[in-house]
Design a protein around this motif. Sequence first.
Motif, PDB file in Angstrom:
ATOM      1  N   LEU A 267       0.851  -1.191   0.000  1.00 61.51           N
ATOM      2  CA  LEU A 267       0.000   0.000   0.000  1.00 61.51           C
ATOM      3  C   LEU A 267       0.886   1.240   0.000  1.00 61.51           C
ATOM      4  CD1 LEU A 267      -2.733   1.461   0.225  1.00 61.51           C
ATOM      5  CD2 LEU A 267      -2.546   1.248   2.712  1.00 61.51           C
ATOM      6  N   LEU A 268       0.767   2.042  -1.046  1.00 59.83           N
ATOM      7  CA  LEU A 268       1.519   3.290  -1.159  1.00 59.83           C
ATOM      8  C   LEU A 268       0.584   4.482  -0.948  1.00 59.83           C
ATOM      9  CD1 LEU A 268       3.681   2.445  -4.300  1.00 59.83           C
ATOM     10  CD2 LEU A 268       4.458   2.532  -1.924  1.00 59.83           C
ATOM     11  N   PRO A 269       1.089   5.559  -0.342  1.00 62.29           N
ATOM     12  CA  PRO A 269       2.476   5.798   0.087  1.00 62.29           C
ATOM     13  C   PRO A 269       2.806   5.257   1.484  1.00 62.29           C
ATOM     14  CG  PRO A 269       1.196   7.777   0.433  1.00 62.29           C
ATOM     15  CD  PRO A 269       0.253   6.788  -0.211  1.00 62.29           C
ATOM     16  N   ASN A 270       1.830   4.624   2.143  1.00 65.71           N
ATOM     17  CA  ASN A 270       2.010   4.205   3.538  1.00 65.71           C
ATOM     18  C   ASN A 270       3.262   3.352   3.739  1.00 65.71           C
ATOM     19  OD1 ASN A 270      -0.820   4.535   2.662  1.00 65.71           O
ATOM     20  ND2 ASN A 270      -1.255   4.454   4.841  1.00 65.71           N
ATOM     21  N   ALA A 271       3.533   2.441   2.776  1.00 64.42           N
ATOM     22  CA  ALA A 271       4.646   1.506   2.923  1.00 64.42           C
ATOM     23  C   ALA A 271       6.006   2.185   2.843  1.00 64.42           C
ATOM     24  CB  ALA A 271       4.546   0.413   1.856  1.00 64.42           C
ATOM     25  N   LEU A 272       6.043   3.420   2.366  1.00 61.30           N
ATOM     26  CA  LEU A 272       7.315   4.149   2.340  1.00 61.30           C
ATOM     27  C   LEU A 272       7.772   4.490   3.746  1.00 61.30           C
ATOM     28  CD1 LEU A 272       6.638   6.604  -0.640  1.00 61.30           C
ATOM     29  CD2 LEU A 272       8.131   4.596  -0.645  1.00 61.30           C
ATOM     30  N   ARG A 273       6.815   4.518   4.676  1.00 61.48           N
ATOM     31  CA  ARG A 273       7.131   4.885   6.056  1.00 61.48           C
ATOM     32  C   ARG A 273       6.925   3.753   7.053  1.00 61.48           C
ATOM     33  NH1 ARG A 273       3.917   8.949   3.891  1.00 61.48           N
ATOM     34  NH2 ARG A 273       2.094   8.053   4.933  1.00 61.48           N
ATOM     35  N   ASP A 274       6.148   2.740   6.649  1.00 67.01           N
ATOM     36  CA  ASP A 274       5.762   1.702   7.613  1.00 67.01           C
ATOM     37  C   ASP A 274       5.681   0.349   6.900  1.00 67.01           C
ATOM     38  OD1 ASP A 274       4.622   0.080   9.534  1.00 67.01           O
ATOM     39  OD2 ASP A 274       3.073   1.514  10.126  1.00 67.01           O
ATOM     40  N   ASN A 275       6.550  -0.580   7.292  1.00 71.13           N
ATOM     41  CA  ASN A 275       6.568  -1.916   6.679  1.00 71.13           C
ATOM     42  C   ASN A 275       5.326  -2.736   6.987  1.00 71.13           C
ATOM     43  OD1 ASN A 275       9.046  -1.519   5.452  1.00 71.13           O
ATOM     44  ND2 ASN A 275      10.214  -2.362   7.182  1.00 71.13           N
ATOM     45  N   ASN A 276       4.502  -2.289   7.919  1.00 70.14           N
ATOM     46  CA  ASN A 276       3.272  -3.010   8.228  1.00 70.14           C
ATOM     47  C   ASN A 276       2.274  -2.950   7.075  1.00 70.14           C
ATOM     48  OD1 ASN A 276       3.931  -3.928  10.876  1.00 70.14           O
ATOM     49  ND2 ASN A 276       3.547  -1.873  11.678  1.00 70.14           N
ATOM     50  N   PHE A 277       2.523  -2.080   6.110  1.00 67.20           N
ATOM     51  CA  PHE A 277       1.644  -2.000   4.954  1.00 67.20           C
ATOM     52  C   PHE A 277       2.211  -2.766   3.760  1.00 67.20           C
ATOM     53  CE2 PHE A 277       0.524   1.658   7.570  1.00 67.20           C
ATOM     54  CZ  PHE A 277      -0.856   1.558   7.578  1.00 67.20           C
ATOM     55  N   ILE A 278       3.016  -3.773   4.071  1.00 67.05           N
ATOM     56  CA  ILE A 278       3.529  -4.695   3.059  1.00 67.05           C
ATOM     57  C   ILE A 278       3.174  -6.100   3.504  1.00 67.05           C
ATOM     58  CG2 ILE A 278       5.567  -5.565   1.842  1.00 67.05           C
ATOM     59  CD1 ILE A 278       6.967  -2.919   2.562  1.00 67.05           C
ATOM     60  N   VAL A 279       2.422  -6.816   2.681  1.00 66.44           N
ATOM     61  CA  VAL A 279       2.061  -8.207   2.984  1.00 66.44           C
ATOM     62  C   VAL A 279       2.824  -9.120   2.052  1.00 66.44           C
ATOM     63  CG1 VAL A 279       0.215  -9.922   3.004  1.00 66.44           C
ATOM     64  CG2 VAL A 279      -0.215  -7.612   3.867  1.00 66.44           C
ATOM     65  N   ASP A 280       3.636 -10.007   2.610  1.00 66.07           N
ATOM     66  CA  ASP A 280       4.421 -10.961   1.816  1.00 66.07           C
ATOM     67  C   ASP A 280       3.640 -12.277   1.732  1.00 66.07           C
ATOM     68  OD1 ASP A 280       6.327 -12.450   0.545  1.00 66.07           O
ATOM     69  OD2 ASP A 280       7.936 -12.028   1.964  1.00 66.07           O
ATOM     70  N   VAL A 281       3.111 -12.567   0.543  1.00 64.63           N
ATOM     71  CA  VAL A 281       2.294 -13.766   0.364  1.00 64.63           C
ATOM     72  C   VAL A 281       3.218 -14.928   0.053  1.00 64.63           C
ATOM     73  CG1 VAL A 281       0.338 -14.788  -0.826  1.00 64.63           C
ATOM     74  CG2 VAL A 281       0.488 -12.295  -0.575  1.00 64.63           C
ATOM     75  N   MET A 282       3.412 -15.789   1.021  1.00 67.59           N
ATOM     76  CA  MET A 282       4.344 -16.906   0.878  1.00 67.59           C
ATOM     77  C   MET A 282       3.765 -17.989  -0.023  1.00 67.59           C
ATOM     78  SD  MET A 282       6.737 -15.694   2.717  1.00 67.59           S
ATOM     79  CE  MET A 282       7.830 -17.120   2.810  1.00 67.59           C
ATOM     80  N   LYS A 283       4.650 -18.677  -0.750  1.00 64.68           N
ATOM     81  CA  LYS A 283       4.233 -19.794  -1.593  1.00 64.68           C
ATOM     82  C   LYS A 283       3.925 -21.008  -0.737  1.00 64.68           C
ATOM     83  CE  LYS A 283       6.753 -18.457  -5.754  1.00 64.68           C
ATOM     84  NZ  LYS A 283       7.748 -18.861  -6.771  1.00 64.68           N
TER      85      LYS A 283
END
Length: 283
Positions: A267-283
Motif C-alpha cells: 500500500l503506497l504511500p504508507n509503505a514508504l514509512r511503515d513496513n506493516n503496509f507490506i504483505v508478503d504472500v508466501m508460496k
Amino acid sequence: MNRLKEGRYIPLQQYLMNVTANEIKLTFSEIESILKESLPASAYKYKVWWGNTERSQKHAVTWLHAGYKIKEVDFGNYVIFIKADVAENKVLFKVEHGNQANVVDYTEAGYIEKISNKLIEAQAYLNNADVDGFSKLEVIEQFELLKGLRRILGNIDNDMSFLGCLLIKEFLQSRHGLSDLKMALKPGLDIDELTADGKRVIGELKTTYPYLENDFGSQQKSSFLNDFEKLQRNDAQFKYFFVTEPRTYEIVCAKYLTYLEGVKVVLLPNALRDNNFIVDVMK
C-alpha cells in the motif's frame, strides 16, 4: 505601496515598482533576464497564469502589488503591463504562441508540470463558476459546468497512475537501490527492472477505488485478475502488487491473496514509512 512578497518573482516586482510609465512592454526573455531564471511552462501556454487576481494565481501579487495589471500577453513573445488605475478588466491574449509552447516534455518533470498546469486551470475555472449555487442551477447549466471541468482535468486516472509510479520509484530505490528508473513513459504499465546484481523486479500498479463496499465491480475484478495472472506467469526474484487506496488494499488482503503467491502486496504511500503496509504472500 504594498510590501514585497517573498518568492522567486521578487526581482520582477522590484523592477515594476521602480518604473513610472503607465504602460510597459517586456518580452518573455527580458522577464526571465530580470528573474535570472526561466518562467514555468504554464506561463507560455495558459491564460490563467497571467490572471489579475490573487485568488486564482498567488504569483499575481508580482504585478498587482507593484501597482500594475496585465493588459496583453503574446505567449512566448511579450507581456504588456499597465498601471492598475488606468487598466481595463479584460486582458488581450494572442494565442498564436511560438514553438516553445508546443514542445511536449516527456520527462518526469514535464509530466508534473503538465499536471500542475491542469490544476491551475481547474482552480481558475472553479473560481469563476457558480460552484456554491450548483444545486440551484438549471440542469443544462449543471451539465455544462461539469463538462468544462472534465475537459480541463482530462483523463485524471492516467495522472494518478503516473504519480503512483513515482511512489513505486521511491519504494524500489529504497528497497533495491534502483536509481535509474524512468517512470514518465510508463504510467500504469508493468514495472520490469533489473537490480545491480541482475535480479529481476516486476510489479503491477492499481490506483482503483472499489466499486462495491466489500469487493470490486465485475470489470474491476477482471482487470485485477489479469494483473495477478501476469505476475504469476513471469519469473522474477521480486514481485510486487502496488495499490494506492487503503480500501483496495484491505479487500485484496481479505479476498485475493490466493492469487498472489510469491508476491508482496504494497500500500503506497504508507509503505514508504511503515513496513506493516507490506504483505508478503508466501508460496
